[in-house]
Motif scaffolding. Structure first.
Motif, PDB file in Angstrom:
ATOM      1  N   LYS A  60      -7.455  -1.517   5.833  1.00  0.00           N
ATOM      2  CA  LYS A  60      -7.822  -1.593   4.408  1.00  0.00           C
ATOM      3  C   LYS A  60      -8.920  -2.623   4.179  1.00  0.00           C
ATOM      4  O   LYS A  60      -9.820  -2.419   3.364  1.00  0.00           O
ATOM      5  N   GLU A  61      -8.833  -3.756   4.900  1.00  0.00           N
ATOM      6  CA  GLU A  61      -9.868  -4.787   4.730  1.00  0.00           C
ATOM      7  C   GLU A  61     -11.215  -4.281   5.229  1.00  0.00           C
ATOM      8  O   GLU A  61     -12.260  -4.594   4.654  1.00  0.00           O
ATOM      9  N   GLY A  62     -11.179  -3.489   6.303  1.00  0.00           N
ATOM     10  CA  GLY A  62     -12.420  -2.907   6.804  1.00  0.00           C
ATOM     11  C   GLY A  62     -13.041  -1.960   5.793  1.00  0.00           C
ATOM     12  O   GLY A  62     -14.261  -1.946   5.602  1.00  0.00           O
ATOM     13  N   MET A  63     -12.198  -1.165   5.131  1.00  0.00           N
ATOM     14  CA  MET A  63     -12.691  -0.246   4.097  1.00  0.00           C
ATOM     15  C   MET A  63     -13.289  -1.024   2.922  1.00  0.00           C
ATOM     16  O   MET A  63     -14.327  -0.661   2.383  1.00  0.00           O
ATOM     17  N   GLN A  64     -12.606  -2.082   2.544  1.00  0.00           N
ATOM     18  CA  GLN A  64     -13.096  -2.902   1.433  1.00  0.00           C
ATOM     19  C   GLN A  64     -14.445  -3.531   1.785  1.00  0.00           C
ATOM     20  O   GLN A  64     -15.362  -3.563   0.957  1.00  0.00           O
ATOM     21  N   LEU A  65     -14.559  -4.018   3.020  1.00  0.00           N
ATOM     22  CA  LEU A  65     -15.820  -4.615   3.448  1.00  0.00           C
ATOM     23  C   LEU A  65     -16.926  -3.573   3.494  1.00  0.00           C
ATOM     24  O   LEU A  65     -18.071  -3.844   3.100  1.00  0.00           O
ATOM     25  N   LEU A  66     -16.609  -2.361   3.934  1.00  0.00           N
ATOM     26  CA  LEU A  66     -17.605  -1.287   3.964  1.00  0.00           C
ATOM     27  C   LEU A  66     -18.134  -1.008   2.555  1.00  0.00           C
ATOM     28  O   LEU A  66     -19.340  -0.824   2.364  1.00  0.00           O
ATOM     29  N   GLN A  67     -17.242  -0.990   1.580  1.00  0.00           N
ATOM     30  CA  GLN A  67     -17.665  -0.772   0.192  1.00  0.00           C
ATOM     31  C   GLN A  67     -18.578  -1.896  -0.284  1.00  0.00           C
ATOM     32  O   GLN A  67     -19.575  -1.655  -0.974  1.00  0.00           O
ATOM     33  N   LEU A  89      -8.564   7.150   9.049  1.00  0.00           N
ATOM     34  CA  LEU A  89      -9.202   6.048   8.340  1.00  0.00           C
ATOM     35  C   LEU A  89     -10.714   6.071   8.555  1.00  0.00           C
ATOM     36  O   LEU A  89     -11.497   5.791   7.641  1.00  0.00           O
ATOM     37  N   ALA A  90     -11.121   6.436   9.771  1.00  0.00           N
ATOM     38  CA  ALA A  90     -12.556   6.522  10.067  1.00  0.00           C
ATOM     39  C   ALA A  90     -13.221   7.601   9.217  1.00  0.00           C
ATOM     40  O   ALA A  90     -14.347   7.426   8.739  1.00  0.00           O
ATOM     41  N   VAL A  91     -12.531   8.715   9.011  1.00  0.00           N
ATOM     42  CA  VAL A  91     -13.067   9.780   8.163  1.00  0.00           C
ATOM     43  C   VAL A  91     -13.230   9.278   6.734  1.00  0.00           C
ATOM     44  O   VAL A  91     -14.229   9.566   6.065  1.00  0.00           O
ATOM     45  N   GLN A  92     -12.271   8.500   6.260  1.00  0.00           N
ATOM     46  CA  GLN A  92     -12.411   7.907   4.930  1.00  0.00           C
ATOM     47  C   GLN A  92     -13.646   7.007   4.889  1.00  0.00           C
ATOM     48  O   GLN A  92     -14.376   6.965   3.896  1.00  0.00           O
ATOM     49  N   GLY A  93     -13.857   6.293   5.991  1.00  0.00           N
ATOM     50  CA  GLY A  93     -15.034   5.434   6.067  1.00  0.00           C
ATOM     51  C   GLY A  93     -16.328   6.218   5.990  1.00  0.00           C
ATOM     52  O   GLY A  93     -17.302   5.768   5.368  1.00  0.00           O
ATOM     53  N   MET A  94     -16.362   7.399   6.614  1.00  0.00           N
ATOM     54  CA  MET A  94     -17.556   8.251   6.540  1.00  0.00           C
ATOM     55  C   MET A  94     -17.812   8.674   5.097  1.00  0.00           C
ATOM     56  O   MET A  94     -18.953   8.742   4.645  1.00  0.00           O
ATOM     57  N   LYS A  95     -16.736   8.935   4.364  1.00  0.00           N
ATOM     58  CA  LYS A  95     -16.883   9.302   2.954  1.00  0.00           C
ATOM     59  C   LYS A  95     -17.443   8.144   2.132  1.00  0.00           C
ATOM     60  O   LYS A  95     -18.149   8.349   1.145  1.00  0.00           O
ATOM     61  N   LEU A  96     -17.115   6.918   2.572  1.00  0.00           N
ATOM     62  CA  LEU A  96     -17.605   5.739   1.857  1.00  0.00           C
ATOM     63  C   LEU A  96     -19.019   5.344   2.281  1.00  0.00           C
ATOM     64  O   LEU A  96     -19.567   4.374   1.761  1.00  0.00           O
ATOM     65  N   GLY A  97     -19.581   6.071   3.240  1.00  0.00           N
ATOM     66  CA  GLY A  97     -20.978   5.817   3.587  1.00  0.00           C
ATOM     67  C   GLY A  97     -21.245   5.351   4.989  1.00  0.00           C
ATOM     68  O   GLY A  97     -22.392   5.027   5.327  1.00  0.00           O
ATOM     69  N   ALA A  98     -20.212   5.302   5.856  1.00  0.00           N
ATOM     70  CA  ALA A  98     -20.473   4.974   7.259  1.00  0.00           C
ATOM     71  C   ALA A  98     -21.247   6.116   7.906  1.00  0.00           C
ATOM     72  O   ALA A  98     -21.141   7.267   7.487  1.00  0.00           O
TER      73      ALA A  98
END
Length: 457
Positions: A60-67, A89-98
Motif C-alpha cells: 500500500k505504501e508503494g502504491m501511495q508513493l507511486l501516486q 498489486l503490480a497491475v494496480q500500479g500499471m493503472k496508476l501510471g507505472a
C-alpha cells in the motif's frame, strides 16, 4: 539519473552495481521521503520502485508513493519491482501510471532492456514526418501509405523499432498487422536475427506448450524426437504472436510467465531455459473489453502493450487505395507477364468508394481475380463488378428454435453445418458468416467431430 527506491540494502547495492556498469548515473534511497526529495530537484530519467519498501509487505505504501510520484511528474518512467505474490498489486500500479513491472528475482538482461527501452522512448519526441522523410530514416518499402494517420503510425513504429519495447498491433482483419510487425523487426537492432511468426489462434490448447517451448523425446506418446519451441527459435530475435486474443485462459498463464521472466521449461524436462526475445503481438479483438468480461488476463495485457499501434481500416484511408492498386498491378504485370496491365481512372474512383470490410486483403483478392479473368489489359468498372462476390440478402428474420427444443451446443452445431452447406464447405466464408475466425471454426469442427474438406478452401 536513475532513481532506486528500496529499503533493502542488498537490492539497492545490486541495482547500483548493475546500472553503473552500463554507465548510467544512479542514486539509491531507502525511504519514500528521500525519493520524493530527489524527484523534486529534477533530473530523474527513470525510477525503479519496490512495492514493499518498508516493513509493511502489503504494497500500500508503494502504491501511495507511486501516486505521489505521478502528481510531481506525470512523464517520468516507473518500473515496479515485485514478487510473484504481488502481481495483482503490480497491475494496480500499471493503472496508476507505472510503465513496467519486473518480478524478483529479476534477470539482469531483462531489467536492463526495460531501463534502456523506457529511457529511449522518453527522450524521443514525435514529429510530423512526410513519407519522403520516413523513407530516409526507416525501411518501410513494403508498406504503401500516404494517409496522414498511417504516416503518424509509421513514425511511431520507426521510433520504437530501435528499442525492445513490447508492441501490440490492433486493427481489423486484412489491415496489414503482420506487415507492420515485420517492418518493426527490419528496422530494429535485431534485424539480422530470426523473425518467428506464430498464429496463436491455430494452436490447440493441448499442443501449446510443445509448440511454444518445445519438448524432449518421450514427453508424451507421439514425442519420438526432441523438438525446438518457437521461443527458442526466436532467441536474440523477434517473436510475432498473431491472434493473441484467441488464446485460451490456461495458455495465457503459460505465456505470461515467459514474457515476464524470460524463462521457460521444455515440455518433459525440468531444466529452465532463458530467452532474449523482442515480443510483438497482434489481434483484431478488443482486449480491453475481453479483460472486462474476464476472458483475457489483465496482467498479460499490460505485459504486451507498452506501445499500442492501432491500424485504421482501409475505408478510413481510401486515398491510399489508388496507391495500393498501382502497387498490386505492378506486381501482377511481372507475375502474369502482362506488361500493359492498367486500371482506368473511372475504376479507381469506383474502387475508392467501396466499403471493403476485408480491407487490403479483400482489395488484393479483387484486383488479382479481375486480372485473371479479364481478357483485356485495361481494367474498367465492369471488370471488377462482374466478379464481386455479392452477399446474400436476408429477406425474412431467421426463425430461432423454441426454448427447450435444443441445447446451446446443439444450436451451435446446427449453425456451423448450415454455414458450411451454404458456402459449399469453404471454411473462410463459413467463418465470416458465423462471425468467428477460421482458426476458431476449425477448433469447433474438431470439437464436435464435424467432417470438412481441407482442400475446399
Amino acid at each position: 539519473m536513475i532513481l532506486i527506491i528500496d529499503d533493502d540494502i542488498a537490492v539497492r547495492t545490486s541495482l547500483l552495481l548493475l546500472l553503473e556498469q552500463k554507465n548510467y548515473e544512479v542514486s539509491a534511497v531507502a525511504s519514500a521521503a528521500e525519493g520524493l526529495d530527489l524527484l523534486k530537484k529534477g533530473n530523474v530519467a527513470l525510477i525503479i520502485l519496490d512495492l514493499n519498501f518498508s516493513i509493511d509487505t502489503s504494497g500500500k505504501e508503494g502504491m501511495q508513493l507511486l501516486q505521489q510520484i505521478r502528481e510531481l511528474d506525470a512523464q517520468v518512467p516507473v518500473i515496479l519491482i515485485t514478487g510473484w505474490a504481488s502481481i495483482d498489486l503490480a497491475v494496480q500500479g500499471m493503472k496508476l501510471g507505472a510503465n513496467d513491472f519486473i518480478n524478483k528475482p529479476w534477470g539482469n538482461e531483462h531489467l536492463l532492456q526495460s531501463v534502456k527501452t523506457l529511457i529511449t522512448l522518453k527522450d524521443q519526441k514525435p514529429g510530423q514526418s512526410g513519407r519522403k522523410q520516413l523513407d530516409k530514416e526507416y525501411d518501410f518499402q513494403s508498406i504503401i501509405a500516404e494517409d496522414k494517420d498511417m504516416l503518424e503510425l509509421l513514425e511511431i513504429a520507426g521510433r520504437v523499432s530501435k528499442t525492445d519495447a513490447s508492441v501490440l498491433i490492433t486493427g481489423e482483419s486484412g489491415t496489414g498487422k503482420e506487415l507492420i510487425a515485420e517492418a518493426i523487426h527490419q528496422n530494429s537492432l535485431r534485424r539480422n536475427r530470426p523473425f518467428i511468426k506464430v498464429n496463436l489462434g491455430g494452436i490447440s490448447t493441448s499442443l501449446f506448450e510443445s509448440e511454444m517451448f518445445g519438448h524432449v523425446r518421450g514427453a508424451f506418446t507421439d514425442a519420438r524426437t526432441d523438438r525446438m519451441g518457437r521461443f527458442e527459435m526466436a532467441n536474440k530475435g523477434t517473436i510475432f504472436l498473431d491472434e493473441i486474443g484467441d488464446l485460451d485462459a490456461g495458455s495465457q498463464v503459460k505465456l505470461l510467465r515467459v514474457l515476464q521472466d524470460r524463462s521457460y521449461e521444455v515440455l518433459g524436462s525440468s531444466r529452465t531455459k532463458t530467452v532474449d526475445v523482442r515480443v510483438i503481438c497482434a489481434t483484431n479483438k478488443n482486449l480491453a473489453e475481453m479483460v472486462a468480461k474476464g476472458t483475457f488476463r489483465e496482467d498479460l495485457l499490460y505485459r504486451i502493450n507498452l506501445i499500442t499501434l492501432k491500424l485504421p481500416p482501409l475505408r478510413e484511408r481510401n486515398k491510399d487505395i489508388p496507391l495500393l492498386i498501382d502497387f498490386m498491378i505492378s506486381n501482377l504485370r511481372q507475375l502474369y507477364n502482362r506488361p500493359k496491365l492498367q486500371v482506368t481512372q473511372e475504376a479507381m474512383k469506383w474502387l475508392k468508394q467501396l466499403p471493403l470490410p476485408g480491407n487490403i486483403r479483400q482489395l488484393k483478392n479483387m484486383v488479382e481475380r479481375s486480372v485473371l479473368v479479364s481478357r483485356g489489359d485495361l481494367l474498367n468498372v465492369t471488370d471488377f463488378t462482374t466478379h464481386i462476390e455479392k452477399q446474400p440478402t436476408v429477406i425474412n428474420h431467421p426463425k430461432l428454435p423454441d426454448v427447450g427444443s435444443m441445447t446451446l451446443e446443439e444450436t451451435e452445431i446446427l449453425m456451423i453445418k448450415r454455414a458450411l452447406q451454404f458456402h459449399h464447405n469453404r471454411i473462410s466464408k463459413a467463418a465470416l458468416a458465423l462471425g468467428i475466425t477460421r482458426s476458431a471454426l476449425y477448433r469447433r469442427l474438431d470439437k464436435y467431430n464435424i467432417p470438412y474438406d481441407e482442400t475446399s478452401d
